[in-house]
Design a protein around this motif. Structure first.
Motif, mmCIF file in Angstrom:
data_model
loop_
_atom_site.group_PDB
_atom_site.id
_atom_site.type_symbol
_atom_site.label_atom_id
_atom_site.label_comp_id
_atom_site.label_asym_id
_atom_site.label_seq_id
_atom_site.Cartn_x
_atom_site.Cartn_y
_atom_site.Cartn_z
ATOM 1 N N MET A 19 0.847 -1.197 0.000
ATOM 2 C CA MET A 19 0.000 0.000 0.000
ATOM 3 C C MET A 19 0.878 1.241 0.000
ATOM 4 O O MET A 19 1.829 1.352 0.771
ATOM 5 C CB MET A 19 -0.880 0.000 1.248
ATOM 6 C CG MET A 19 -1.754 1.238 1.374
ATOM 7 S SD MET A 19 -2.698 1.206 2.903
ATOM 8 C CE MET A 19 -3.705 -0.219 2.631
ATOM 9 N N ASN A 48 -3.127 5.218 1.759
ATOM 10 C CA ASN A 48 -3.590 5.190 3.133
ATOM 11 C C ASN A 48 -4.092 6.548 3.588
ATOM 12 O O ASN A 48 -5.092 6.658 4.274
ATOM 13 C CB ASN A 48 -2.439 4.726 4.035
ATOM 14 C CG ASN A 48 -2.918 3.936 5.241
ATOM 15 O OD1 ASN A 48 -4.053 3.499 5.268
ATOM 16 N ND2 ASN A 48 -2.048 3.764 6.199
ATOM 17 N N GLU A 60 -3.839 -4.634 5.589
ATOM 18 C CA GLU A 60 -3.649 -4.857 4.157
ATOM 19 C C GLU A 60 -4.334 -6.132 3.691
ATOM 20 O O GLU A 60 -5.021 -6.145 2.675
ATOM 21 C CB GLU A 60 -2.151 -4.965 3.848
ATOM 22 C CG GLU A 60 -1.356 -3.703 4.075
ATOM 23 C CD GLU A 60 -1.221 -2.899 2.803
ATOM 24 O OE1 GLU A 60 -1.876 -3.271 1.804
ATOM 25 O OE2 GLU A 60 -0.473 -1.919 2.802
ATOM 26 N N GLY A 105 1.391 3.816 6.084
ATOM 27 C CA GLY A 105 2.056 2.760 5.335
ATOM 28 C C GLY A 105 3.543 2.653 5.572
ATOM 29 O O GLY A 105 4.200 1.780 4.988
ATOM 30 N N LYS A 139 5.154 -1.660 8.436
ATOM 31 C CA LYS A 139 4.337 -2.848 8.204
ATOM 32 C C LYS A 139 4.673 -3.885 9.269
ATOM 33 O O LYS A 139 5.828 -4.060 9.641
ATOM 34 C CB LYS A 139 4.605 -3.400 6.810
ATOM 35 C CG LYS A 139 3.746 -4.601 6.432
ATOM 36 C CD LYS A 139 4.005 -5.044 4.999
ATOM 37 C CE LYS A 139 3.481 -4.036 4.004
ATOM 38 N NZ LYS A 139 3.540 -4.553 2.595
ATOM 39 N N ARG A 155 -8.795 -8.248 -1.258
ATOM 40 C CA ARG A 155 -7.347 -7.986 -1.216
ATOM 41 C C ARG A 155 -6.587 -9.207 -0.731
ATOM 42 O O ARG A 155 -5.416 -9.403 -1.066
ATOM 43 C CB ARG A 155 -7.037 -6.815 -0.268
ATOM 44 C CG ARG A 155 -7.401 -5.457 -0.769
ATOM 45 C CD ARG A 155 -6.664 -4.366 0.002
ATOM 46 N NE ARG A 155 -6.866 -4.408 1.424
ATOM 47 C CZ ARG A 155 -7.857 -3.819 2.073
ATOM 48 N NH1 ARG A 155 -8.771 -3.122 1.397
ATOM 49 N NH2 ARG A 155 -7.962 -3.897 3.395
#
Length: 759
Positions: free
Chosen positions: A1, A6, A413, A432, A435, A458
């Protein structure tokens, strides 16, 4: 992403110079295109010419009192060319509310308008560029766009008109006094609301040093379904539970009750999300507590015919069981749902009076206010006073007390899947930049009707029903003007009465319900079509004397959620003729109610229907009024013909007993992936036709109980068949064990269907 993906999607945005740079980067607008854009936006709330101003200033309303004469005059003569910051405000608002693919569409239209070719001529009937036209020519051009036969032009018009009116009325240059609006609740700092305080919450901070997290259960979404499931699982099993929320938690002191702050902090895309054809405004919560934080306290049970349809047509017998009734009662008791101590405000009194005069049924709407008075017209921007029993006040508190942990401002995500089993989630924070992974035995998706299907898609799920069957409870409005009544539709107890006269239009229990809208200025300005600068200003000048009646339709025919290139939801919805008939029936009845109650003027959300002035001693039987009702039916409410909105989104991960027709089985688990559940309004098999909050909570309760029958959970529960609650009360769980046995047999019956054809 990407970072931008975001940030555009979040519930709040900051306004700074950087946002304009982003705007320029993604729009690729040259100076000529920018001038066209500003010239278009400047039309919607532009200065009035001498003749128009004479008409405007002679309006006879209670708003025109001497102490505000200068503000009223300023409102009539406002010119955005003199407001150097308005272009910045427009761009910031556009960035906050518009996904990339829609930005590209607007950019393309502006680019076409810079050439003196057929596209530019078809939009202006002039060889000049738009900004070269005088104000009258620009106004005439924009007015024609609203009824254009070209969908692209009509869509462009709707997007820009909505953008401009909302951007202005969210912060109208100190012009609230001109329309009589006080801004934030005048009692915000008063002594009346000091009895209840928000619970304190702590959130896990994700840093660069954060390792992968380990929990038994991870729940994505902190709204009606996720909060109840979390509290139930933590209390009953002792398993570790984590709730991840993409929105933010705002404490009481941070709820300013300003319309601008409310939308930008608490709503999806700042309250400005539109369907893909721009015909429908979509309001959805994006905060800690989800839709319960911004809801209007309406706490209706699912109708008996809805429950029967779900049981008979989708194999969901539990909706007719005593267990579901018990869960409804438990939730209503926890929220203090009741009709006691409801004080009807002026708007709802008018609805009740009009209904009685035409013989239409009208009843009081239950509210989640702990059986106490709740006269809070600003509740759509969060209940600063802690009176509304949202899940922040109830089930999230229970979850916290039982050890549930929370992460905010965090976007999931995807669900992590191994060997057809969910094993956790992958998420990001800081737009983003960071992660991380959460490993879990069970994953519960509770992101709502928009985001639950987007997350499943997704994550690679292929069931053809994911994203399909989108029901929106489409909402359309009419208004009545009562010049001799100080209505203030935003004040007092809101949405506290309902008329069900048109609840069953088709004989199959699909129809419309009629409520009063609590419309603050930005919502009022966009709920009805812009006709001209003069009409818009005249309309808003009567703001405190207007009552909007909402037709909320139980739609039979669904739309769809798809995802864009960034994996974010796109809403496709077109009102069918069947559902349009329900909307029209609701609008016509609403107008009769307003006329019977004494309105002097009425209007609708339809583009091609003008305001109607009431005359005669028996206005309900006046031939001109009856012709007006027929015109409403003839014009209709098809795509682009009316201002429609959706405050409820449902059905996009439909529950059922057939994997070819549903996305999750009757226990809430996805057909494709074990240990992956959905527990929110997206599992509704059909439209509810009413506020889905209580039903969604009951589903969260039920699905948590289903999970508790799994082997790894049963083992922990056996040691506490008789346990104690937080207050020391002995809890007898033997009935739960009997129900668990029944669910086990259900689960075995679905296992053979799990990998049936689903594509």
């Amino acid at each position: 992403m990407t970072d931008e993906k975001n940030s555009i999607h979040g519930g709040s945005q900051s306004s700074d110079a950087k946002s304009i740079d982003i705007f320029n980067e993604h729009f690729h607008l040259n100076e000529k295109q920018k001038k066209i854009f500003y010239a278009i936006c400047g039309v919607f709330i532009s200065e009035l010419n001498e003749k128009e101003f004479d008409t405007y200033k002679n309006m006879k309303t209670k708003t025109n009192i001497s102490k505000h004469e200068e503000k009223i005059k300023e409102f009539g003569q406002i010119n955005f060319e003199s407001k150097s910051d308005f272009s910045t405000r427009l761009l910031d608002r556009l960035l906050m509310t518009t996904p990339q693919h829609q930005l590209a569409r607007i950019s393309s239209m502006l680019k076409k308008m810079t050439s003196k070719g057929m596209t530019s001529y078809s939009m202006t009937t002039s060889s000049k560029l738009f900004y070269e036209l005088d104000l009258k020519q620009r106004t005439d051009a924009v007015t024609k766009w609203s009824t254009s036969q070209k969908n692209s032009i009509k869509q462009f018009y709707k997007t820009i008109s909505y953008l401009t009116c909302s951007a202005f009325w969210l912060n109208p240059y100190d012009l609230y006094p001109a329309i009589g609006y006080p801004g934030p609740d005048p009692e915000i700092n008063g002594s009346r609301f000091k009895g209840r305080t928000f619970p304190e919450y702590e959130f896990i901070e994700i840093t660069e040093d954060t390792k992968d997290l380990e929990f038994d259960v991870v729940i994505i979404g902190s709204g009606a379904g996720g909060s109840v499931a979390a509290a139930r699982l933590a209390r009953k099993s002792g398993n570790s539970v984590l709730i991840i929320e993409k929105g933010h938690h705002y404490h009481q002191s941070e709820l300013t009750l300003k319309e601008k702050d409310g939308y930008e902090k608490l709503y999806e895309l700042g309250g400005g999300m539109l369907s893909e054809d721009s015909s429908m405004t979509v309001l959805s919560g994006s905060n800690f507590g989800g839709g319960t934080t911004i809801g209007w306290s309406t706490s209706s049970e699912p109708s008996h015919f809805v429950r029967e349809e779900w049981a008979n047509n989708f194999g969901l017998n539990h909706f007719m069981d005593d267990e579901f009734n018990d869960s409804l009662k438990a939730i209503q008791n926890r929220l203090g749902v009741n009709t006691n101590n409801i004080v009807q405000n002026e708007s709802n009194k008018i609805l009740i009076d009009g209904c009685k005069k035409i013989g239409a049924p009208v009843v009081t709407v239950p509210q989640n206010s702990a059986s106490k008075p709740h006269e809070c017209g600003w509740c759509g921007f969060g209940c600063r006073y802690g009176e509304k029993q949202s899940v922040v006040m109830t089930y999230l508190k229970d979850a916290k007390d039982y050890g549930v942990k929370f992460i905010q401002d965090c976007f999931v995500e995807k669900v992590l899947i191994e060997n057809n089993k969910a094993v956790g989630v992958e998420a990001t924070v800081n737009n983003g930049e960071k992660k991380f992974r959460v490993n879990a035995k069970k994953v519960i998706v509770a992101c709502g009707g928009l985001h639950s299907p987007a997350l499943l898609l997704r994550s690679g799920l292929k069931n053809k029903n994911i994203g399909k069957n989108l029901f929106t409870n489409p909402t359309a409005a009419v208004y009545g003007i009562f010049p001799n009544k100080d209505i203030k539709n935003y004040s007092g107890t809101i949405q506290s009465a309902v008329c069900d006269a048109k609840e069953n239009v088709d004989g199959e229990h699909y129809g419309a319900r009629i409520f009063v809208g609590s419309y603050h200025p930005a919502m009022m300005s966009t709920a009805f079509p812009w006709k001209s600068p003069l009409e818009h200003k005249q309309f808003m000048l009567q703001y405190n004397h207007i009552i909007p009646l909402l037709t909320i339709t139980r739609d039979r025919d669904p739309g769809q959620i798809r995802i864009d290139s960034n994996g974010l939801p796109k809403l496709y919805y077109k009102l069918s003729q069947h559902d349009a008939d329900s909307v029209i029936a609701g609008l016509q009845t609403s107008l009769k109610i307003l006329v019977a109650a004494g309105a002097t003027k009425i209007g609708t959300c339809q583009v091609d229907v003008e305001e109607f002035e009431i005359a005669g001693e028996n206005p309900l039987n006046d031939i001109k009024f009856l012709q007006y009702l027929e015109k409403i039916k003839k014009v209709g409410v098809s795509s682009g013909q009316a201002c429609l909105s959706s405050i409820h989104q449902m059905g996009t991960c439909r529950m059922g007993d057939d994997p070819t027709k549903s996305a999750v089985n009757p226990l809430g688990e996805t057909w494709e992936v074990k240990n992956l559940y959905v527990a929110d309004s997206s599992v509704f098999p059909t439209s509810a036709g009413a506020s889905p909050m209580i039903t969604t909570m009951s589903i969260g309760f039920y699905i948590a109980n289903c999970i508790l029958t799994e082997k790894e959970f049963v083992k922990r529960r056996q040691s506490s068949l008789f346990g104690t609650s937080l207050n020391g009360t002995i809890i007898d769980n033997t009935n739960d064990e009997k129900r668990a046995s029944r669910r086990k047999s259900l689960l075995s019956s679905f296992s053979s269907k799990r990998f049936s054809t689903i594509n």
